[in-house]
Design an enzyme around this catalytic site. Structure first.
Site, mmCIF file in Angstrom:
data_model
loop_
_atom_site.group_PDB
_atom_site.id
_atom_site.type_symbol
_atom_site.label_atom_id
_atom_site.label_comp_id
_atom_site.label_asym_id
_atom_site.label_seq_id
_atom_site.Cartn_x
_atom_site.Cartn_y
_atom_site.Cartn_z
ATOM 1 N N ASP A 98 0.789 -1.233 0.000
ATOM 2 C CA ASP A 98 0.000 0.000 0.000
ATOM 3 C C ASP A 98 0.822 1.284 0.000
ATOM 4 O O ASP A 98 0.359 2.329 0.434
ATOM 5 C CB ASP A 98 -0.906 -0.005 1.230
ATOM 6 C CG ASP A 98 -0.112 -0.268 2.514
ATOM 7 O OD1 ASP A 98 1.112 -0.060 2.500
ATOM 8 O OD2 ASP A 98 -0.721 -0.680 3.516
ATOM 9 N N GLU A 120 -0.375 -9.025 -0.981
ATOM 10 C CA GLU A 120 -0.961 -8.421 0.233
ATOM 11 C C GLU A 120 -2.180 -7.563 -0.129
ATOM 12 O O GLU A 120 -2.326 -6.413 0.275
ATOM 13 C CB GLU A 120 0.077 -7.596 1.017
ATOM 14 C CG GLU A 120 -0.287 -7.402 2.483
ATOM 15 C CD GLU A 120 0.722 -6.580 3.251
ATOM 16 O OE1 GLU A 120 1.741 -7.159 3.683
ATOM 17 O OE2 GLU A 120 0.509 -5.363 3.419
ATOM 18 N N GLU A 134 -2.055 5.143 2.894
ATOM 19 C CA GLU A 134 -2.037 3.713 2.539
ATOM 20 C C GLU A 134 -3.420 3.138 2.234
ATOM 21 O O GLU A 134 -3.570 2.313 1.340
ATOM 22 C CB GLU A 134 -1.358 2.895 3.645
ATOM 23 C CG GLU A 134 0.151 3.119 3.760
ATOM 24 C CD GLU A 134 0.512 4.364 4.539
ATOM 25 O OE1 GLU A 134 -0.384 5.036 5.113
ATOM 26 O OE2 GLU A 134 1.718 4.704 4.584
ATOM 27 N N HIS A 211 6.575 5.851 13.063
ATOM 28 C CA HIS A 211 7.004 6.705 11.949
ATOM 29 C C HIS A 211 5.881 7.109 11.002
ATOM 30 O O HIS A 211 6.096 7.853 10.053
ATOM 31 C CB HIS A 211 8.064 5.959 11.114
ATOM 32 C CG HIS A 211 7.535 4.699 10.480
ATOM 33 N ND1 HIS A 211 6.766 4.720 9.349
ATOM 34 C CD2 HIS A 211 7.640 3.405 10.841
ATOM 35 C CE1 HIS A 211 6.427 3.475 9.045
ATOM 36 N NE2 HIS A 211 6.931 2.661 9.931
ATOM 37 N N ARG A 213 3.084 8.540 8.641
ATOM 38 C CA ARG A 213 2.843 9.898 8.193
ATOM 39 C C ARG A 213 1.745 10.581 9.020
ATOM 40 O O ARG A 213 1.881 11.729 9.423
ATOM 41 C CB ARG A 213 2.409 9.861 6.726
ATOM 42 C CG ARG A 213 2.976 10.943 5.846
ATOM 43 C CD ARG A 213 2.727 10.587 4.383
ATOM 44 N NE ARG A 213 3.962 10.167 3.743
ATOM 45 C CZ ARG A 213 4.747 10.983 3.042
ATOM 46 N NH1 ARG A 213 4.424 12.244 2.898
ATOM 47 N NH2 ARG A 213 5.843 10.537 2.482
ATOM 48 N N HIS A 244 13.245 5.568 12.259
ATOM 49 C CA HIS A 244 13.117 5.700 10.803
ATOM 50 C C HIS A 244 13.980 6.885 10.318
ATOM 51 O O HIS A 244 14.163 7.859 11.055
ATOM 52 C CB HIS A 244 11.633 5.948 10.516
ATOM 53 C CG HIS A 244 11.210 5.906 9.089
ATOM 54 N ND1 HIS A 244 11.537 6.880 8.186
ATOM 55 C CD2 HIS A 244 10.442 5.015 8.406
ATOM 56 C CE1 HIS A 244 11.006 6.596 7.006
ATOM 57 N NE2 HIS A 244 10.328 5.456 7.118
#
Ligand code: UD1
Ligand code: UDP
Length: 388
Positions: A98, A120, A134, A211, A213, A244
């Site tokens: 994604d 997936e 995503e 991490h 967004r 990250h």
């Protein structure tokens, strides 16, 4: 017979980790030719995975920019992929999950009229902005794909509800689980030397990652403040946080968590270090999707640092709990896990609803079935099914 050309396209760390076992499986099959194109939406974090699994790219678009926007990634990938598809002429493009690379590769393949296989497929929160972007990336990729490799019966049902034809969906298990047998070992020595000095027997170690967004800014600040309080209030706790490479994530993590001797902020770990670290930890706190799949099979509780999850199978299995992104709630849930042995042991049961280690094999069989190389459809991966 002419080999079927299968081009795997990916760009970020988790895509590379979960495509690696599949690429190895495609390489082993004499009827398929394996090609790889990386967008390199991630650079150092992608290269770390390419090195450890010894993956080579036929084409590397090298698109990453510091603090890139979603538009930067989409447009740079789309333009680069058009050229890559012209040069490599694949019969099938495989995308994973994604990310924005996933969506851009699906779109570029559609523009070039090349079939798309989505690994997936079918994960959903049905909340457009969580996780962002995503949830939209995977829905758009569903619309663009031709073959769907759903990891679980639950994700298959999501696709059926959206009128994806049943014959195009294969339930395979998640390739993340295929990776675990390659990485975890008992007498493991960490590449990240500082981890060899951690007292895993004398202290209770919490491994965390954060991490996403949609968590950057206030939610990540709240997560870090909760973690700091947990460490300050419990002397036998140490926290290990591989941070990250995103500068916005680093800034918050360092500002709030640096300076405490029992909080270890590390650079991104290679996948072997990461899996072995989680396997030795008391529990895990994370907003990552991949960790929610990996940790249940290690028998460690996971507090999910998000408001929703697209992986309800782990909640159903009892290993994952949604802790949200508010400081007090995270603090309370972590404290309960630390002080209530009954709740801890109820969550610390090794259950794995996400796969049996043969997802890559099933995907290869499904590709061969689709192209008429074999006549028998592969059997679906089955687990005790969560109703949806
Ligand atoms: C991306 C994916 C997300 C996935 C995550 C896994 C999108 C929009 N997001 O998010 O779905 O869960 O990867 O980690 O596709 N950076 C580096 N070096 C690296 C990687 C990143 O310096 O190797 C920095 C760069 O400044 C970059 C920033 O991190 O601009 C953000 O990277 P990006 O890929 O845009 O977003 P992620 O948050 O990593
Ligand atoms: N991971 C890793 N090193 C780290 C942190 C995570 O190898 O320092 C692995 C982790 O075990 C999982 C994957 O990276 O396999 C998850 O990637 P990430 O958290 O970047 O993305 P997400 O799962 O959120 O999409």
């Amino acid at each position: 017979m002419k080999k079927v050309k299968v081009l795997s396209v990916f760009g970020t760390r988790p895509e590379a980790i979960k495509m690696a076992p599949l690429i190895k499986e495609i390489e082993k099959d004499e009827s398929l030719e394996s090609l790889v194109c990386v967008t390199a939406q991630h650079r150092d974090m992608l290269d770390q995975v390419m090195d450890i699994f010894d993956l080579k790219a036929n084409v590397d678009l090298d698109i990453m920019q510091k603090s890139q926007t979603l538009t930067d990634i989409t447009t740079r990938a789309l333009i680069g992929l058009e050229g890559a598809f012209k040069a490599l002429k694949p019969d099938l493009v495989l995308v994973h999950g994604d990310t924005t690379t996933t969506f851009a590769a699906g779109l570029a393949a559609f523009y070039s009229k090349i079939a798309v296989g989505h690994v997936e497929a079918g994960l959903r929160t049905y909340d457009k902005y969580q996780p962002f972007p995503e949830e939209m990336n995977r829905k758009l990729t569903t619309a663009l794909a031709d073959l769907y490799f759903a990891p679980t019966p639950y994700s298959r049902n999501n696709l059926l509800k959206e009128n994806i034809p049943e014959k195009n969906i294969f339930v395979t298990g998640n390739t993340a689980i295929d990776c675990l047998s390659l990485t975890i070992s008992d007498e493991y020595e960490f590449m990240e030397k500082s981890l060899n000095h951690i007292n895993f027997e004398g202290k209770r170690i919490i491994t965390m990652t954060a991490h996403r967004r949609e968590n950057i800014g206030e939610p990540l600040e709240a997560i870090c403040k909760a973690v700091k309080r947990i460490v300050e209030d419990n002397e036998d706790i140490e926290v290990i946080y591989p941070v990250h490479s995103n500068p916005a994530v680093r800034e918050t993590a360092e500002r709030i968590l640096d300076g405490n001797k029992r909080i270890h902020l590390l650079n991104p770990l290679d996948i072997k270090d990461m899996h072995n670290l989680m396997n030795k930890s008391y529990f895990v706190m994370t907003d990552s999707g991949g960790l929610q799949e990996e940790v249940p099979s290690m028998g460690k509780p996971v507090l999910v640092l998000r408001n929703v999850t697209e992986r309800p199978e782990g909640v159903e299995a009892g290993t994952l709990k949604i802790a949200g992104v508010e400081e007090d709630k995270i603090y309370e849930m972590a404290s309960t896990l630390l002080h209530d042995e009954k709740i801890y042991s109820e969550m610390a049961i090794a259950k794995n609803p996400f796969g049996d280690g043969f997802a890559s094999r099933r995907i290869v069989e499904a590709i061969k079935y689709h192209f008429g190389i074999i006549n028998e459809r592969p059997l679906d991966y089955t687990v005790n099914q969560l109703e949806n």
